[in-house]
Scaffold this motif. Structure first.
Motif, mmCIF file in Angstrom:
data_model
loop_
_atom_site.group_PDB
_atom_site.id
_atom_site.type_symbol
_atom_site.label_atom_id
_atom_site.label_comp_id
_atom_site.label_asym_id
_atom_site.label_seq_id
_atom_site.Cartn_x
_atom_site.Cartn_y
_atom_site.Cartn_z
ATOM 1 N N GLN A 13 -28.435 97.537 -19.778
ATOM 2 C CA GLN A 13 -27.774 98.751 -19.308
ATOM 3 C C GLN A 13 -28.275 99.975 -20.079
ATOM 4 O O GLN A 13 -28.733 99.843 -21.218
ATOM 5 N N PRO A 14 -28.184 101.148 -19.473
ATOM 6 C CA PRO A 14 -28.560 102.367 -20.203
ATOM 7 C C PRO A 14 -27.789 102.475 -21.519
ATOM 8 O O PRO A 14 -26.595 102.177 -21.570
ATOM 9 N N GLY A 15 -28.519 102.867 -22.555
ATOM 10 C CA GLY A 15 -27.937 102.938 -23.890
ATOM 11 C C GLY A 15 -28.063 101.653 -24.682
ATOM 12 O O GLY A 15 -27.768 101.632 -25.883
ATOM 13 N N GLY A 16 -28.490 100.599 -24.032
ATOM 14 C CA GLY A 16 -28.618 99.308 -24.699
ATOM 15 C C GLY A 16 -29.916 99.161 -25.470
ATOM 16 O O GLY A 16 -30.711 100.109 -25.574
ATOM 17 N N SER A 17 -30.126 97.955 -26.005
ATOM 18 C CA SER A 17 -31.293 97.675 -26.844
ATOM 19 C C SER A 17 -31.984 96.389 -26.404
ATOM 20 O O SER A 17 -31.331 95.479 -25.861
ATOM 21 N N LEU A 18 -33.259 96.334 -26.659
ATOM 22 C CA LEU A 18 -34.059 95.127 -26.469
ATOM 23 C C LEU A 18 -35.120 95.092 -27.558
ATOM 24 O O LEU A 18 -35.542 96.148 -28.052
ATOM 25 N N LYS A 19 -35.566 93.894 -27.895
ATOM 26 C CA LYS A 19 -36.667 93.748 -28.845
ATOM 27 C C LYS A 19 -37.750 92.888 -28.219
ATOM 28 O O LYS A 19 -37.500 91.758 -27.826
#
Length: 121
Positions: A13-19
């Motif tokens: 979702q917008p504002g989220g994070s991923l690596k």
């Protein structure tokens, strides 16, 4: 031959994070610069971030302050921590490495197969 294998993409979702992670394997004498590029539908591939073997980094203006590139030299692995993701970050993300197979080889650019990152509510 050098192979790059990416992992870590997905839907967020917008504002989220991923690596994202990318590991280089195969016949490797030395890996020099590594980096991440992305390509959105209908657009050209663009630089996201790069990191040299000495740890110097370079970022696209659009991701500065939100994305962080890092690497583990012992594992020939590069990472991309993506925070505060926006819908416009949606793209296929490609790993790139400049590497030499033998001590006498010239440096060659290698690319991963790409991993999809989708930012949507």
């Amino acid at each position: 031959q050098v192979q790059l294998v990416e992992s870590g993409g997905g839907l967020v979702q917008p504002g989220g994070s991923l690596k994202l992670s990318c590991a280089a394997s195969g016949r490797i004498f030395r890996v020099n610069a590594m980096g991440w590029y992305r390509q959105a539908p209908g657009k050209q591939r663009e630089l996201v971030a790069t990191i040299t073997s000495g740890g110097s980094t370079n970022y696209a203006d659009s991701v500065k302050g939100r994305f962080t590139i890092s690497r583990d030299g012992a594992k020939n692995t590069v990472y991309l921590q993506m925070n505060s993701l926006k819908p416009e970050d949606t793209a296929v993300y490609y790993c790139n490495a400049e590497a030499r197979e033998y001590y006498y080889s010239r440096s060659v650019d290698y690319w991963g197969q790409g991993t999809q990152v989708t930012v949507s509510s």
